[in-house]
Design a protein around this motif. Structure first.
Motif, short mmCIF file in Angstrom:
data_model
loop_
_atom_site.label_atom_id
_atom_site.label_comp_id
_atom_site.label_asym_id
_atom_site.label_seq_id
_atom_site.Cartn_x
_atom_site.Cartn_y
_atom_site.Cartn_z
N UNK A 166 0.86 -1.19 0.00
CA UNK A 166 0.00 0.00 0.00
C UNK A 166 0.89 1.23 0.00
N UNK A 167 0.55 2.21 -0.82
CA UNK A 167 1.23 3.49 -0.79
C UNK A 167 0.18 4.61 -0.85
N UNK A 168 0.62 5.85 -0.84
CA UNK A 168 -0.32 6.97 -0.65
C UNK A 168 -1.34 7.08 -1.77
N UNK A 169 -0.97 6.70 -2.99
CA UNK A 169 -1.87 6.89 -4.13
C UNK A 169 -2.39 5.59 -4.72
N UNK A 170 -2.16 4.47 -4.06
CA UNK A 170 -2.63 3.21 -4.61
C UNK A 170 -2.13 2.01 -3.84
N UNK A 171 -2.19 0.87 -4.47
CA UNK A 171 -1.75 -0.35 -3.80
C UNK A 171 -1.47 -1.44 -4.84
N UNK A 172 -0.75 -2.44 -4.40
CA UNK A 172 -0.57 -3.66 -5.19
C UNK A 172 -1.38 -4.77 -4.56
N UNK A 173 -1.86 -5.69 -5.39
CA UNK A 173 -2.74 -6.74 -4.87
C UNK A 173 -2.60 -8.00 -5.71
N UNK A 220 -1.83 -1.77 -13.94
CA UNK A 220 -1.02 -2.82 -14.56
C UNK A 220 -1.41 -4.15 -13.95
N UNK A 221 -1.07 -5.23 -14.64
CA UNK A 221 -1.41 -6.56 -14.13
C UNK A 221 -0.45 -7.57 -14.73
N UNK A 222 -0.45 -8.77 -14.16
CA UNK A 222 0.44 -9.82 -14.63
C UNK A 222 -0.17 -11.19 -14.33
N UNK A 235 -2.74 -14.36 -9.69
CA UNK A 235 -2.45 -13.27 -10.61
C UNK A 235 -2.44 -11.98 -9.80
N UNK A 236 -1.72 -10.99 -10.30
CA UNK A 236 -1.56 -9.77 -9.53
C UNK A 236 -1.85 -8.53 -10.36
N UNK A 237 -2.00 -7.42 -9.68
CA UNK A 237 -2.29 -6.16 -10.35
C UNK A 237 -1.97 -5.00 -9.41
N UNK A 238 -1.77 -3.84 -10.01
CA UNK A 238 -1.62 -2.59 -9.26
C UNK A 238 -2.84 -1.71 -9.50
N UNK A 239 -3.24 -0.97 -8.48
CA UNK A 239 -4.39 -0.08 -8.56
C UNK A 239 -3.94 1.34 -8.26
N UNK A 240 -4.35 2.26 -9.13
CA UNK A 240 -4.18 3.68 -8.88
C UNK A 240 -5.45 4.17 -8.19
N UNK A 241 -5.33 4.56 -6.93
CA UNK A 241 -6.49 4.89 -6.12
C UNK A 241 -6.57 3.93 -4.95
#
Length: 489
Positions: free
Chosen positions: A41-48, A77-79, A109-115
């Motif tokens: 988790x970071x200030x503008x989004x997260x990885x999941x 992004x995603x993978x 599977x993984x992805x990043x979210x902006x927000x």
């Protein structure tokens, strides 16, 4: 493909949400569940990531996970999947290589979210991830319904809140990744951290020194599995614990002498177990498998350690050239980073005892690096199937260190793989690869390998020769026992 996870220092954790979706099942059918986890988790989004598990009695031949994100959040992004997005609705189908999910198996599977918004209205293969019947066709996928959202209260186990694990007392019992991270952050000499069975997915690091009289112990059954399948973020060129960076290690000790790691499993990580500047560590009975690079690494002068009674297999799944089973020290080309003892990585006197290493260890089963001295390699079983031969990795054991005893090991080789000799020596720096002794080893070279022990140079070891005793034996060799004159005994 290993992309994007931000390192979580021990004691921090992302939310873990269980999204269970058993498919309508007849006899012998697949039944999939999906587990959502914020891995960073970071200030503008997260990885999941989502973990899709088949709990049915027949293999699943494909999977599709769909969900909505609230306004202001989008997948950036995603993978490990094929993604299509329409507005706030996102669909992830299996990639070509991970569509089949055997009974009891899990794919991720993984992805990043902006927000900051998390998934709503999740389905897997058309059934709601929270269970129940398939959604009505009239439901608008672009209009998320809060009532169908994943709830953080649906945890992966009935254990206490992962944010408040018991961290005091001589024994700390943990059952979630967050509890384990917190326990590692609060560890103190003499304490035992005890793992319950289950999967612990995340970054796990110990930085508290134990003492000779009061070591720190992490213990659990083989069914306690530590995983760390993704790595990312910006880290230093010389690995050191850094906020915002996850190197992808399954278990990492950094500046943490006198620890005991016993019984549990490390799997599905970029590197398995890494010790940095952590002498006097005992690894006993671990199961390390399906690792991208090396399985177990004693590094940065992690001297006087022991690895025993452990199993290491299926390493180098991402980079075969770096897929050593057990790695002692560092190549001289890396001493600028790991040479913390007068410019040398002195991971000396490490004992490798009674382990099973292989099959499908892609590089050397044990790589003994230059600059290290005085170790013991005894009683191990090497299965050479799957040695890749990349970067000259074509033997069970490559000894570039000095003064090692290699005794009572049993090695075999069979296809597939690239295999030159059972044991080899090399001399990358002056005085290295010398004064080593082989006794009582049994080698079957599978009709492919040339020598059980191949000594690269005698002239570079003048006054401190390597010795191969006649008590060693070899079968199915194209050359013989050794390329030097053996010594009686």
């Amino acid at each position: 493909m290993r992309i994007s996870r931000t390192f979580l220092l021990a004691g921090t954790a992302g939310a873990v949400i269980l999204l269970a979706a058993p498919l309508t099942a007849a006899a012998a059918s697949a039944s999939l569940t999906a587990v959502f986890a914020q891995t960073s988790v970071w200030s503008s989004g997260y990885g999941a990531e989502f973990a899709v598990t088949n709990r049915g009695d027949a293999a699943a031949s494909g999977w599709v996970v769909e969900f909505d994100l609230p306004a202001g959040a989008t997948v950036s992004s995603s993978w490990d999947s094929t993604r299509t997005s329409a507005g706030q609705h996102h669909r992830f189908a299996n990639a070509s290589w991970n569509g089949t999910v055997a009974t009891g198996a899990t794919v991720r599977f993984g992805f990043n979210v902006s927000g900051t918004g998390t998934p709503l209205n999740c389905t897997v293969n058309g059934a709601p991830c929270a269970g129940g019947p398939a959604p009505s066709p009239s439901r608008s996928s672009s209009s998320p319904s809060p009532s169908a959202s994943a709830s953080p209260s649906a945890s992966t186990s009935p254990s206490p809140s992962p944010s408040t694990p018991p961290t005091s007392g001589s024994t700390v019992d943990v059952s979630t990744a967050a509890q384990l991270q917190a326990a590692l952050a609060g560890a103190r000499p003499g304490q035992t951290i005890r793992l319950a069975p289950g999967v612990y997915d995340g970054s796990f690091i110990g930085t508290t020194p134990g003492t000779a009289a009061a070591p720190i112990t992490v213990t659990g059954p083989r069914t306690a599995v530590l995983t760390n399948p993704t790595s990312a973020g910006s880290g230093p060129s010389c690995p050191t614990p850094t906020p915002g960076w996850d190197p992808g290690y399954g278990f990492w000790l950094a500046g943490a002498p006198y620890w005991n790691l016993t019984g549990f499993t490390v799997a599905d990580a970029k590197k398995g177990v890494v010790l940095d500047n952590s002498p006097h560590v005992t690894i006993d009975g671990l199961y390390v498998h399906h690792i991208g690079d090396e399985g177990v690494h004693f590094r940065r002068s992690s001297s006087d350690g022991v690895i025993r009674n452990s199993t290491v297999e299926y390493t180098g799944t991402a980079q075969p050239a770096y897929g050593e089973g057990v790695y002692l020290g560092s190549a001289n080309s890396n001493w600028a980073c790991h040479g913390n003892s007068d410019g040398v990585d002195r991971s000396d006197r490490v004992q490798v005892l009674n382990n099973r290493i292989g099959p499908y260890v892609a590089a050397e089963h044990i790589d003994v690096k230059e600059g290290t001295v005085g170790g013991v390699i005894r009683g191990n079983t090497f299965d050479g199937r799957g040695i890749a031969g990349q970067n000259s990795a074509d033997s069970w054991v490559d000894v570039k260190g000095t003064g090692y005893l290699i005794q009572g090991n049993t090695g075999t080789f069979a296809a597939p793989g690239t295999f030159a000799n059972g044991y080899e020596t090399h001399n990358p720096v002056a005085g290295s690869g010398c004064g080593n002794v082989w006794r009582d080893n049994v080698s079957d070279l599978g009709g492919v390998g040339r020598y059980a022990v191949n000594v690269t140079s005698t002239s570079k070891c003048a006054g401190n020769l390597n010795v191969v005793y006649t008590s060693n034996s070899v079968t199915n060799a194209t050359g013989g026992l050794t390329n030097i004159s053996p010594t009686n005994g």
